[in-house]
Write a protein that holds these residues in place. Structure first.
Motif, PDB file in Angstrom:
ATOM      1  N   ALA A 230      70.611 -77.437 -39.490  1.00  0.00           N
ATOM      2  CA  ALA A 230      70.384 -76.274 -38.630  1.00  0.00           C
ATOM      3  C   ALA A 230      69.916 -75.083 -39.460  1.00  0.00           C
ATOM      4  N   VAL A 231      70.500 -74.923 -40.633  1.00  0.00           N
ATOM      5  CA  VAL A 231      70.161 -73.774 -41.486  1.00  0.00           C
ATOM      6  C   VAL A 231      70.059 -74.237 -42.933  1.00  0.00           C
ATOM      7  N   GLU A 232      68.959 -73.859 -43.564  1.00  0.00           N
ATOM      8  CA  GLU A 232      68.783 -74.147 -44.990  1.00  0.00           C
ATOM      9  C   GLU A 232      68.715 -72.807 -45.694  1.00  0.00           C
ATOM     10  N   THR A 233      69.552 -72.598 -46.703  1.00  0.00           N
ATOM     11  CA  THR A 233      69.579 -71.256 -47.296  1.00  0.00           C
ATOM     12  C   THR A 233      68.838 -71.206 -48.632  1.00  0.00           C
ATOM     13  N   ASP A 234      68.523 -69.971 -49.038  1.00  0.00           N
ATOM     14  CA  ASP A 234      67.870 -69.799 -50.338  1.00  0.00           C
ATOM     15  C   ASP A 234      68.879 -69.941 -51.476  1.00  0.00           C
ATOM     16  N   HIS A 235      70.152 -70.174 -51.130  1.00  0.00           N
ATOM     17  CA  HIS A 235      71.130 -70.511 -52.177  1.00  0.00           C
ATOM     18  C   HIS A 235      71.205 -72.030 -52.352  1.00  0.00           C
ATOM     19  N   GLY A 236      70.310 -72.755 -51.655  1.00  0.00           N
ATOM     20  CA  GLY A 236      70.266 -74.207 -51.824  1.00  0.00           C
ATOM     21  C   GLY A 236      71.256 -74.963 -50.954  1.00  0.00           C
ATOM     22  N   LEU A 237      71.820 -74.304 -49.937  1.00  0.00           N
ATOM     23  CA  LEU A 237      72.783 -74.984 -49.068  1.00  0.00           C
ATOM     24  C   LEU A 237      72.113 -75.429 -47.779  1.00  0.00           C
ATOM     25  N   ALA A 238      72.622 -76.507 -47.206  1.00  0.00           N
ATOM     26  CA  ALA A 238      72.145 -76.955 -45.894  1.00  0.00           C
ATOM     27  C   ALA A 238      73.348 -77.042 -44.969  1.00  0.00           C
ATOM     28  N   TYR A 239      73.258 -76.401 -43.812  1.00  0.00           N
ATOM     29  CA  TYR A 239      74.316 -76.450 -42.797  1.00  0.00           C
ATOM     30  C   TYR A 239      73.785 -77.275 -41.636  1.00  0.00           C
ATOM     31  N   SER A 240      74.595 -78.230 -41.181  1.00  0.00           N
ATOM     32  CA  SER A 240      74.170 -79.031 -40.030  1.00  0.00           C
ATOM     33  C   SER A 240      74.575 -78.297 -38.749  1.00  0.00           C
ATOM     34  N   TRP A 241      74.085 -78.804 -37.616  1.00  0.00           N
ATOM     35  CA  TRP A 241      74.489 -78.226 -36.330  1.00  0.00           C
ATOM     36  C   TRP A 241      75.986 -78.410 -36.139  1.00  0.00           C
ATOM     37  N   SER A 242      76.474 -79.525 -36.632  1.00  0.00           N
ATOM     38  CA  SER A 242      77.908 -79.786 -36.566  1.00  0.00           C
ATOM     39  C   SER A 242      78.673 -78.742 -37.394  1.00  0.00           C
ATOM     40  N   ASP A 243      78.141 -78.358 -38.545  1.00  0.00           N
ATOM     41  CA  ASP A 243      78.801 -77.317 -39.353  1.00  0.00           C
ATOM     42  C   ASP A 243      78.901 -76.000 -38.574  1.00  0.00           C
ATOM     43  N   LEU A 244      77.828 -75.661 -37.856  1.00  0.00           N
ATOM     44  CA  LEU A 244      77.859 -74.405 -37.079  1.00  0.00           C
ATOM     45  C   LEU A 244      78.921 -74.501 -35.983  1.00  0.00           C
ATOM     46  N   GLU A 245      78.944 -75.645 -35.301  1.00  0.00           N
ATOM     47  CA  GLU A 245      79.898 -75.857 -34.210  1.00  0.00           C
ATOM     48  C   GLU A 245      81.335 -75.837 -34.748  1.00  0.00           C
ATOM     49  N   ARG A 246      81.580 -76.565 -35.835  1.00  0.00           N
ATOM     50  CA  ARG A 246      82.950 -76.698 -36.335  1.00  0.00           C
ATOM     51  C   ARG A 246      83.407 -75.433 -37.061  1.00  0.00           C
ATOM     52  N   GLY A 247      82.500 -74.845 -37.837  1.00  0.00           N
ATOM     53  CA  GLY A 247      82.865 -73.624 -38.558  1.00  0.00           C
ATOM     54  C   GLY A 247      83.199 -72.490 -37.590  1.00  0.00           C
ATOM     55  N   SER A 248      82.385 -72.355 -36.565  1.00  0.00           N
ATOM     56  CA  SER A 248      82.651 -71.272 -35.593  1.00  0.00           C
ATOM     57  C   SER A 248      83.908 -71.602 -34.780  1.00  0.00           C
ATOM     58  N   ALA A 249      84.204 -72.899 -34.592  1.00  0.00           N
ATOM     59  CA  ALA A 249      85.430 -73.285 -33.869  1.00  0.00           C
ATOM     60  C   ALA A 249      86.663 -72.883 -34.684  1.00  0.00           C
ATOM     61  N   MET A 250      86.630 -73.139 -35.975  1.00  0.00           N
ATOM     62  CA  MET A 250      87.780 -72.796 -36.829  1.00  0.00           C
ATOM     63  C   MET A 250      88.013 -71.280 -36.824  1.00  0.00           C
TER      64      MET A 250
END
Ligand code: AMP
Length: 515
Positions: A21-41
């Motif tokens: 879902a998101v690729e950052t200039d710090h070299g990280l990749a967040y999946s759609w699941s990461d957005l869903e689960r991270g925001s849930a927590m």
């Protein structure tokens, strides 16, 4: 009906949540699941505080994907996200905290000392930290909570966010935006800008302002589109990402800085579908140079904190306007579907095409009012429910809207109205001029007079007196500034807007020079 913005954005996520879902200039990749689960927590942590509904959660941090998750968590839990520019200093933060009374404040670890002091004194119970490398106490707290969360059901009018206006005159005001305001606007833009499968957005804007936080993020999430996440704007990095992106949203400064790169050409932009500009006026010169260099026509749009997006040049044929798909430089396009826009004179009378007046708007995107300022809110709405934007503009006979400036920037010289944008346009068209900004200063004889600040093109030396003389051949004398100063730079805020309040101060100090 449930108007919860998160629930609607979530429906836009792709079926395969493991995609990026998101690729950052710090070299990280967040999946759609990461957005869903991270925001849930984070939402579960917020719920564990048992705050009254619509509590304010103020956030002053650097840009990060975790801030985006915190925003989504506020939407999920029915609380109000309140982003603050990281540039704000102690007296400014003290004002926002006293005004908004947030239940939670999130700041950078580096600022925790002074921010927590201000917040605790003002009665805030929770002050947490977050840095741009996933460090700080906020994520440590959220880590103890479940990654499954059911968003609250929201009414159209339930508050989702408060955006403090930049407040160039007087105190900054908190624009209250509801789930319904934000969702209706995001849905209109998804269609109007033709978001499609496979779109990839370059996100290089700050996330404390409508442009980066709402327009860009909602667009990508609602369409299930990947974002290439730049922690700050760097023209070289944006250019490098274009071959794997399709949409760029930027302020005009992005475009002028990109144009300064020799590598910007049609080939570099071949994979791009759409370049959008807004938040400040784009110079015609930039619009035309962009077209010449890249073959793309920038789509300029207009909006504000109080209303999200109001107008846009067309992306595809607009059936409401004879199927026009022409993007006109210097114009901010047509009112978006669902937005009523009109131009009113000094006494509230409606003006016809081509006449300059105050821009008034109505629509599902228009905010509910200013936080705890009922009198101010009442002043800014007409009896029939239109919001008075504070911008002056015209609508031409083809329905294109043009902005000529803020009403408070209007110069009244010898009793005659002078619109800074008209004078700036004339100046910008003089040989050697790159850009200009005109403000009003007190004048013993005329009440007010124009003071022009002019930026030269590289390698050109300009003489203020000659510029004024040349302007006299282009404009009626009463419109010609009485003073002119050639400068190396124009002061701008983070969104690329020229800070006319600072120019007024500079003009005051410079007195009546013309050099
Ligand atoms: P803000 O609330 O900080 O987003 O500022 C909104 C103001 O920015 C508007 O009221 C306009 O004065 C200005 N603005 C936004 N987009 C444009 C544009 N495309 N052209 C000219 N001015 C713009």
């Amino acid at each position: 009906m449930n108007h919860n913005l998160y629930s609607a954005l979530r429906r836009g996520f792709p079926a395969d949540l493991q995609q990026t879902a998101v690729e950052t200039d710090h070299g990280l990749a967040y999946s759609w699941s990461d957005l869903e689960r991270g925001s849930a927590m984070l939402a579960n942590w917020i719920d564990s505080l048992h705050l009254p509904s619509a509590s304010r959660i103020a956030v002053q941090t650097e840009k990060s994907v975790e801030v985006l998750m915190l925003y989504l968590a506020c939407l999920r839990s029915g609380h109000v996200f309140l982003p603050l520019n990281p540039a704000y200093q102690q007296t400014e933060i003290a004002y926002f905290v006293a005004n908004a009374e947030p239940a939670v404040v999130v700041c950078t670890p580096a600022n925790f000392g002074w921010v927590s002091k201000i917040a605790f004194q003002a009665g805030t119970r929770y002050v947490l930290t977050l840095d741009d490398q996933r460090g700080g106490s906020l994520l440590a707290r959220a880590a103890h909570h479940s990654d499954v969360h059911t968003p609250v059901v929201s009414a159209f009018d339930d508050l989702a966010a408060i955006i403090y206006t930049s407040g160039t005159t007087g105190r900054s005001k908190g624009a209250m935006l509801s789930h319904g305001n934000l969702l209706s606007n995001a849905q209109v833009l998804k269609d109007y800008w033709g978001w499609q499968t496979g779109d990839v957005l370059i996100h290089a804007l700050p996330v404390f302002h409508v442009h980066g936080l709402f327009v860009a993020i909602h667009g990508a999430l609602l369409n299930g589109s990947k974002m290439l996440w730049h922690s700050r704007f760097d023209a070289q990095q944006v250019l490098a990402d274009m071959p794997r992106a399709t949409v760029l949203m930027g302020v005009p400064t992005f475009y002028t800085r990109l144009l300064a790169l020799p590598g910007l050409n049609a080939e570099a932009c071949a994979h791009m579908r759409l370049f959008i500009s807004g938040s400040a006026p784009m110079l015609l010169d930039t619009f035309e140079s962009w077209h010449q260099r890249t073959g793309h026509t920038v789509l300029e749009r207009y909006g504000m904190s109080e209303t999200v997006m109001l107008t846009s040049n067309p992306y595809k044929p607009d059936e409401r306007h004879g199927g026009s798909s022409i993007r006109v430089g210097g114009s901010v396009g047509f009112p978006l579907p669902g937005v009523s826009l009109r131009i009113a004179g000094d006494n509230g009378e409606l003006l016809g095409s081509g006449e300059v007046g105050s821009i008034q708007v109505k629509g599902p995107n228009v905010f509910a009012g200013y936080w705890r300022m009922p009198e101010k809110t009442a002043q800014e709405f007409t009896a029939d429910g239109y919001f008075v934007t504070g911008d002056m503009g015209t609508v031409d006979d083809k329905a294109y809207v043009r902005i000529v400036g803020r009403s408070k920037d209007l110069i009244i010289s010898g009793g005659l109205n002078v619109y800074p944008a008209e004078v700036e346009d004339a100046l910008n068209n003089l040989p050697g001029v790159a850009e200009s900004a005109v403000v009003g200063v007190p004048h013993a004889d005329f009440g007010e007079a124009g003071f022009a600040f002019v930026l030269a093109r590289p390698g050109v030396e300009l003489q203020a007196a000659q510029l004024l003389a040349a302007l006299k051949t282009k404009l009626a004398n009463f419109k010609v500034p009485k003073h002119c100063q050639v400068v190396n730079d124009l002061p701008r805020n983070a969104m690329g807007k020229v800070q006319k309040n600072l120019l007024r101060e500079m003009a005051g100090k410079l007195g009546s020079g013309s050099n």
